[in-house]
Design an enzyme around this catalytic site. Structure first.
Site, PDB file in Angstrom:
ATOM      1  N   ASP A 295       0.808  -1.078  -0.472  1.00  0.00           N
ATOM      2  CA  ASP A 295      -0.119  -0.256  -0.234  1.00  0.00           C
ATOM      3  C   ASP A 295       1.258   1.439   0.036  1.00  0.00           C
ATOM      4  O   ASP A 295       0.046   1.873  -0.557  1.00  0.00           O
ATOM      5  CB  ASP A 295      -0.778  -0.210   1.580  1.00  0.00           C
ATOM      6  CG  ASP A 295      -1.309   1.211   1.008  1.00  0.00           C
ATOM      7  OD1 ASP A 295      -2.818   1.158   0.439  1.00  0.00           O
ATOM      8  OD2 ASP A 295      -1.809   2.357   2.139  1.00  0.00           O
TER       9      ASP A 295
ATOM     10  N   MET B  67      -7.361   6.256   2.757  1.00  0.00           N
ATOM     11  CA  MET B  67      -7.227   6.996   2.171  1.00  0.00           C
ATOM     12  C   MET B  67      -6.858   7.488   0.268  1.00  0.00           C
ATOM     13  O   MET B  67      -6.397   8.156   0.285  1.00  0.00           O
ATOM     14  CB  MET B  67      -7.948   8.490   2.618  1.00  0.00           C
ATOM     15  CG  MET B  67      -9.323   9.080   3.385  1.00  0.00           C
ATOM     16  SD  MET B  67     -10.391   8.499   2.393  1.00  0.00           S
ATOM     17  CE  MET B  67     -10.925   9.970   0.705  1.00  0.00           C
ATOM     18  N   ARG B  68      -5.304   6.705   0.996  1.00  0.00           N
ATOM     19  CA  ARG B  68      -4.143   6.950   0.226  1.00  0.00           C
ATOM     20  C   ARG B  68      -4.823   6.873  -1.124  1.00  0.00           C
ATOM     21  O   ARG B  68      -3.764   7.088  -2.104  1.00  0.00           O
ATOM     22  CB  ARG B  68      -3.140   5.953   0.842  1.00  0.00           C
ATOM     23  CG  ARG B  68      -1.839   5.970   0.137  1.00  0.00           C
ATOM     24  CD  ARG B  68      -0.817   5.155   0.395  1.00  0.00           C
ATOM     25  NE  ARG B  68       0.380   5.951   2.028  1.00  0.00           N
ATOM     26  CZ  ARG B  68       0.105   5.724   2.837  1.00  0.00           C
ATOM     27  NH1 ARG B  68      -0.310   4.012   2.748  1.00  0.00           N
ATOM     28  NH2 ARG B  68       0.682   5.546   4.455  1.00  0.00           N
ATOM     29  N   ALA B  69      -5.042   5.999  -1.169  1.00  0.00           N
ATOM     30  CA  ALA B  69      -5.722   5.205  -2.951  1.00  0.00           C
ATOM     31  C   ALA B  69      -5.929   6.715  -3.586  1.00  0.00           C
ATOM     32  O   ALA B  69      -6.028   6.861  -4.151  1.00  0.00           O
ATOM     33  CB  ALA B  69      -6.280   4.341  -2.551  1.00  0.00           C
TER      34      ALA B  69
ATOM     35  N   VAL C  32      -3.684   9.236  -3.824  1.00  0.00           N
ATOM     36  CA  VAL C  32      -2.729   8.175  -5.388  1.00  0.00           C
ATOM     37  C   VAL C  32      -3.471   9.220  -6.145  1.00  0.00           C
ATOM     38  O   VAL C  32      -2.828   8.991  -7.460  1.00  0.00           O
ATOM     39  CB  VAL C  32      -2.328   7.704  -5.050  1.00  0.00           C
ATOM     40  CG1 VAL C  32      -1.101   6.660  -6.336  1.00  0.00           C
ATOM     41  CG2 VAL C  32      -1.208   7.321  -3.799  1.00  0.00           C
TER      42      VAL C  32
END
Length: 731
Positions: free
Chosen positions: A194, A275-277, A280
Site C-alpha cells: 500500500d 484514503m491513500r488510494a 494517489v
C-alpha cells in the site's frame, strides 16, 4: 562511463514505461513497484529512466544535493551560505543492494574522523545520495521488512532522521522510490504494498514478431552501444522535453469536484482501505493529464491512474492476488467526461434539482470529501478482511474448528473409507493404476479444498541460531536486543564495549602525557560490534501424507486447513517454505523451498489424495531436500512438519523402512514436528511412534490451533485437580 540501454528503445512494456514517466512528471505519485517474471527488462528500463530526466541545479560541493532555494538553511554539514555557487548535474540513480545495512542506508557515525580526530561527524547514507533523484531497489521483496519500512517512511515524509551511534541529525530525502520484484520469490506484505504509489505487472511478449524485435535491438546494442544509442538520441531528447513540459503544466491542473467525485466513487467501489488510494489516484490522474498535454482531468486520466493505483490495494489478505476488474472500473467511471463549462452562462445550477440515478452520477452526499494534498494519510493495514486462498469450502463440509476426535467418530462409522490394518492397503488404492517409477503415483486422486485458516500455535527450532532476521526462532541477528559485543564486523559499533577495550591501553598510548590533549586514544583494534539477539526466519518443510487413508471423508479438508494455517503463520514470520507430498508408490517435491507462500498455498489447493502410503519415500525425499538446502543456505535452520496418520502401506516391510527413514532424518539434527491426523475411537498410535523415531514433537491435529492447544491444557489441568485425580496424579 558505460552507456545504458535507451529508454525509448524498450518495446513491449508500455504500462511500465508510463508508470515511470508519470513519477518523473510528478514524484508525489509515490513511486512505483514493478512486478514481473525474470527477463522482462525491469532493471533495464529503470536504469534507462535516469538518462532522459532533465538535469537539476544543486549547490556546488554540497553532499546533500541542496537546491538553490535551500541556501541559507541548515544541513548536517552546517548552514549553506546565501551566496553559495550552484551547478547543473544529471539526476542520480542510486541502487540499493539487497545486503545493505541500516547504517549504510540512513547514515551513521563517520568512523575515520572519530578515530583520527576524536570528533563526532555524520557520514551520509544512500538516502542522502538519492535526494532529488531515483532510489532503485531490485528484488525489493527480498529486503527485510524493517528496511523496506525505513525506505517507505523516508519516501513518504521526504526527510530522514538518524539517531544512532551518538549521532542525531535530520536531512531532506525526497526521491522517487522504484522497486522491482519477481512474485515467484515471495510477495510483499499488503501494508507495504500500500505504501507504493503505483504498481504494474509486466510479462514477456508472446507475439513472435515482438519478441524477435526485442532480440534484434538487444543484439544491436551489445555489438555497438554508441551507435545504437545515437540511433535513439532524437527520441530520448523528445521524451526529456516532454517531461519538462508536463512538469510545468501539472501544477496548474485543477482537481474539480467532478474529478474528485469520480475518483472517490472508483475507490469506494473497489472497497480499498484508507484514503491513500484516493490521493494517489488524484495525483496520478493530474500527472497523466499533464503528460498528454491537457489542462483538465478526463475520464481516461482517472482510468489510467486507477489501473496503476488500485490493484495492489485490493490485496487485503496474505494469499489474495493483486488484480483489478476493468469491467467494474468502466461501470464506476461511466461513459462521459466532465462537461465543458459555458463561459456565457452566468446562472448557478439549482441546488434543489435532483440528479439522475446511475453510475454516471454517484450523488452529492460528500463522497469526495477533502483530499489531504500534503499526503498525511493513514495506511489501511487491515489484513483480516477478504478470504484467503483455499477457502470457499461448501456448507456440507465440517466446521474447521471441529476437533479431530469429532471427525474420527464420523469416520469410524464408515469402515469402507478406512484401510484395514490387516490388509496393508489404503482406501482408494487401485492395483491397476499406472505408476511412475521411483516417484509419486500417476493415478487420479480426490482434490479436497481447505477451509478458512486459523491462528496456529507457535512452532520453533530449539537453541539459538544465526540465520536471517525473522519472527520464529531465537537467533543472533542484526536486529533485536543487545546482549554483548564481538570483534568489529563493519557495522553496528558498540561504543561502551569499544571504550572498555581501549581503556586498559591508554597509559601505553601516552594519554595524559600531553601528546593527545587528554582525549581517549583509540585504534582500529579497539572497535567492537554489538551482538544482538532476536528472532530468525526458518525453512519450514511440509512433508504431507496424501494417501487414501488421509482422503477419508472430511479428514483431508481438516489437514489442508491446518497446513494452510501453518503457511499463513510462516508468511507472517518471514519463513521460507517447501512442500513434499507422498502417495501411491513414491514421493515428490511439490514445491522447492521458496519465500512465496502464495505459491505453496496454490500447490496445496491442487493436492489430490488417494492410493497407498509410501511413508519411507516421503521421509527420504525430505531428507535429501534438506541436505541440498543445507549446502545452499547453511545458516537457515529447518523445521520439518510431517503431516500423517503414521501408516505405511507401500512395499515390503513398509513400517520397518519408514522407521529407518525416520532415524536417518533424525540423524541430520533437524527440528521436526509430527502432526497426527489419526482419528476415531480405536487408534493405532503409529504417528506417535513415528515422532519418537524422529525425535520430534507430537501434536494431534486438533491441537494445531492456538485455541485447541489452550483447550487441551485446560482440560488436562482440570482433570488433575478433580476429586477422582488428586493433585499430582495424572489421568
Amino acid at each position: 562511463m558505460p552507456l545504458h540501454y535507451p529508454f525509448s528503445a524498450v518495446v513491449g512494456s508500455d504500462d511500465m514505461a508510463l508508470a515511470l514517466l508519470l513519477n518523473a512528471v510528478s514524484p508525489s505519485a509515490g513511486g512505483v513497484l514493478i512486478r514481473g517474471e525474470k527477463g522482462t527488462a525491469k532493471s533495464t528500463m529503470v536504469r534507462a529512466l535516469a538518462g532522459i530526466l532533465p538535469q537539476i541545479e544543486v549547490v556546488a560541493g554540497d553532499r546533500f544535493s541542496s537546491a538553490p532555494a535551500d541556501r541559507g538553511t541548515d544541513t548536517p554539514d552546517g548552514p549553506i551560505p546565501l551566496d553559495a555557487p550552484t551547478e547543473l548535474r544529471p539526476v542520480r540513480l542510486v541502487e540499493l543492494p539487497i545486503g545493505a545495512t541500516e547504517d549504510r542506508i540512513a547514515g551513521s557515525l563517520h568512523l575515520e574522523k572519530a578515530l583520527s580526530e576524536g570528533v563526532t561527524a555524520f557520514e551520509p547514507g544512500l538516502l542522502a545520495r538519492a535526494h532529488r533523484g531515483l532510489l532503485y531497489v531490485d528484488e525489493v521483496n527480498l529486503l527485510h521488512d524493517h528496511v523496506v519500512d525505513q525506505l517507505l517512511d523516508a519516501a513518504a515524509m521526504g526527510r530522514v532522521t538518524v539517531e544512532r551511534d551518538g549521532v542525531s541529525v535530520e536531512h531532506a530525502a525526497r526521491f522517487v522510490l522504484i522497486g522491482t520484484m519477481n512474485p515467484e520469490e515471495g510477495e510483499l506484505r499488503p501494508q507495504l504494498l500500500d505504501r507504493f504509489g503505483l504498481t504494474v505487472e509486466v510479462s514477456a511478449p508472446r507475439e513472435a514478431e515482438l519478441r524477435a524485435e526485442v532480440v534484434r535491438r538487444r543484439v544491436a546494442f551489445d555489438s555497438d552501444p554508441e551507435g545504437f544509442c545515437a540511433t535513439f538520441a532524437a527520441e530520448e531528447v523528445a521524451l526529456r522535453e516532454r517531461i519538462v513540459a508536463a512538469r510545468a503544466r501539472v501544477g496548474g491542473i485543477e482537481l474539480t469536484d467532478w474529478a474528485l467525485t469520480k475518483i472517490a466513487t472508483v475507490c469506494a467501489g473497489f472497497d480499498v482501505d484508507g484514503m491513500r488510494a484516493d490521493i494517489v489516484t488524484a495525483r496520478t490522474a493530474a500527472a497523466h493529464a499533464a503528460w498528454e498535454g491537457r489542462d483538465r482531468i478526463t475520464r481516461d486520466d482517472i482510468r489510467v491512474a486507477a489501473r496503476m493505483a488500485l490493484p495492489h490495494r485490493r490485496r487485503r489478505a496474505p494469499f489474495d492476488a493483486p488484480g483489478l476488474d476493468e469491467d467494474l472500473l468502466d461501470r464506476l467511471l461511466g461513459d462521459d467526461d466532465e462537461p465543458d463549462p459555458d463561459p456565457d452562462l452566468d446562472t448557478e445550477p439549482d441546488p434543489q434539482a435532483k440528479a439522475p440515478a446511475g453510475d454516471d452520477n454517484p450523488g452529492a452526499d460528500g463522497a469526495a470529501g477533502d483530499v489531504d494534498t500534503a499526503g498525511n494519510d493513514t495506511a489501511g493495514n487491515d489484513t483480516t478482511g477478504g478470504q484467503d486462498a483455499g477457502s470457499g469450502a461448501s456448507a456440507e463440509h465440517a466446521d474447521p474448528s471441529a476437533s479431530a476426535e469429532d471427525c474420527g467418530r464420523a469416520e469410524s462409522d464408515a469402515a469402507q473409507d478406512e484401510p484395514s490394518p490387516d490388509t496393508g492397503t489404503d482406501a482408494g488404492a487401485d492395483t491397476g493404476a499406472e505408476r511412475r517409477p521411483g516417484g509419486a503415483s500417476t493415478e487420479p486422486g480426490t482434490v479436497t479444498a481447505g477451509s478458512d485458516p486459523y491462528r496456529t500455535r507457535l512452532l520453533t527450532v530449539a537453541g539459538t541460531g544465526h540465520g536471517v532476521s525473522g519472527r520464529r526462532s531465537r537467533a543472533i541477528t542484526t536486529t533485536g536486543r543487545r546482549t554483548g559485543s564481538t570483534g568489529f564486523t563493519g557495522s553496528d559499533v558498540h561504543l561502551p564495549a569499544t571504550i572498555r577495550a581501549a581503556a586498559p591501553r591508554q597509559a601505553a598510548r601516552g594519554r595524559g602525557a600531553g601528546l593527545d590533549g587528554g582525549r581517549l586514544v583509540l585504534s582500529a583494534r579497539d572497535l567492537r560490534s554489538a551482538v544482538r539477539e532476536g528472532r530468525e526466519a526458518n525453512l519450514v518443510l511440509f512433508c504431507v501424507d496424501a494417501s487414501g487413508s488421509m482422503a477419508a471423508r472430511t479428514r483431508m479438508e481438516q489437514v489442508k486447513t491446518a497446513i494452510l494455517s501453518l503457511l499463513l503463520d510462516a508468511y507472517r514470520r518471514r519463513d521460507t517454505v517447501g512442500l513434499v507430498t507422498f502417495r501411491g508408490s513414491g514421493a515428490q517435491v511439490a514445491l522447492p523451498p521458496t519465500s512465496s507462500v502464495d505459491v505453496a498455498a496454490a500447490r496445496l489447493a491442487e493436492l489430490p489424495a488417494g492410493g497407498r502410503t509410501p511413508l519411507a519415500e516421503g521421509l527420504l525425499t525430505a531428507a535429501e531436500l534438506l541436505r541440498v538446502e543445507r549446502v545452499r543456505d547453511p545458516q537457515r535452520r529447518p523445521l520439518v512438519v510431517v503431516v500423517t496418520d503414521g501408516r505405511a502401506t507401500h512395499g515390503p516391510d513398509a513400517l520397518a523402512r519408514s522407521r529407518a527413514a525416520a532415524a536417518g532424518l533424525a540423524s541430520l539434527g533437524v527440528a521436526s514436528v509430527v502432526v497426527d491426523c489419526e482419528s476415531g475411537r480405536f487408534r493405532m498410535g503409529l504417528a506417535s511412534e513415528l515422532a519418537a523415531h524422529l525425535g520430534a514433537e507430537h501434536i494431534p491435529l486438533g491441537e494445531v490451533t492456538a485455541e485447541g492447544l489452550t483447550h487441551t491444557v485446560r482440560t488436562r489441568t482440570a482433570a488433575r485437580q478433580s476429586p477422582a485425580h488428586p493433585e499430582g496424579e495424572v489421568a
